[in-house]
Design a protein around this motif. Structure first.
Motif: not given
Length: 171
Positions: A110-131
């Motif tokens: 579906x061209x009007x849709x996106x798929x989000x990977x919450x696991x990667x988003x949250x994980x990267x945010x934690x790593x960037x901050x020092x976890x």
């Protein structure tokens, strides 16, 4: 929603039905947290804000934390409109220089849709901050496709809830 404590024998419960339940353990200061991180909590950086609040309360440092991301909507199931996809894309670019395809995918049927990977988003945010990356465990169970999980999306809002439970023992 997030709650934390350093008191032994005080149970913390969190209920979800597609959102990411995040468990946090500060090994140095013997403190825990449970965080409800759906898309609003993820993009609003609630796991990060929780650890920062734990730092103020107990001295918690990101490097001392162990993280668990529980069963939740997976990257192939979390279909959103392009506008929300773009919001995640901007937040990702502000956070990291990793490829945006690690968190937002527009290649669905579906061209009007996106798929989000919450696991990667949250994980990267934690790593960037020092976890430390090795201190993050992603359960990887997609609540939409796993019939033993409750899914708000799959069951059109008429569903039970899964619980994330955490409690400290005496040291």
């Amino acid at each position: 929603d997030a709650v934390f404590t350093n008191l032994p024998h005080v149970p913390l419960f969190l209920f979800t039905a597609d959102c990411v339940g995040v468990g946090i353990y500060d090994a140095k200061h013997h403190a825990i947290a449970t965080v409800h991180a759906g898309w609003r909590g993820a993009i609003g950086r609630l796991p990060i804000l929780t650890i920062e609040a734990m730092k103020e309360a107990y001295g918690t440092e990101f490097k001392d934390c162990y993280i668990y991301l529980g069963p939740s909507i997976g990257p192939e199931s979390f279909e959103v409109d392009v506008e929300l996809g773009k919001r995640f894309e901007l937040a990702w670019r502000d956070m990291t220089d990793r490829d945006v395809s690690d968190v937002v995918n527009y290649s669905g049927d579906k061209l009007d849709k996106a798929y989000i990977n919450l696991w990667n988003f949250i994980g990267e945010d934690l790593v960037v901050n020092g976890v430390l990356p090795e201190n993050i465990t992603i359960g990887g169970t997609d609540s939409v496709t796993e019939v033993d999980c409750y899914s708000y999306r799959r069951e059109a809002g008429l569903t039970g809830r899964m619980a994330l439970f955490a409690m400290l023992q005496d040291r």
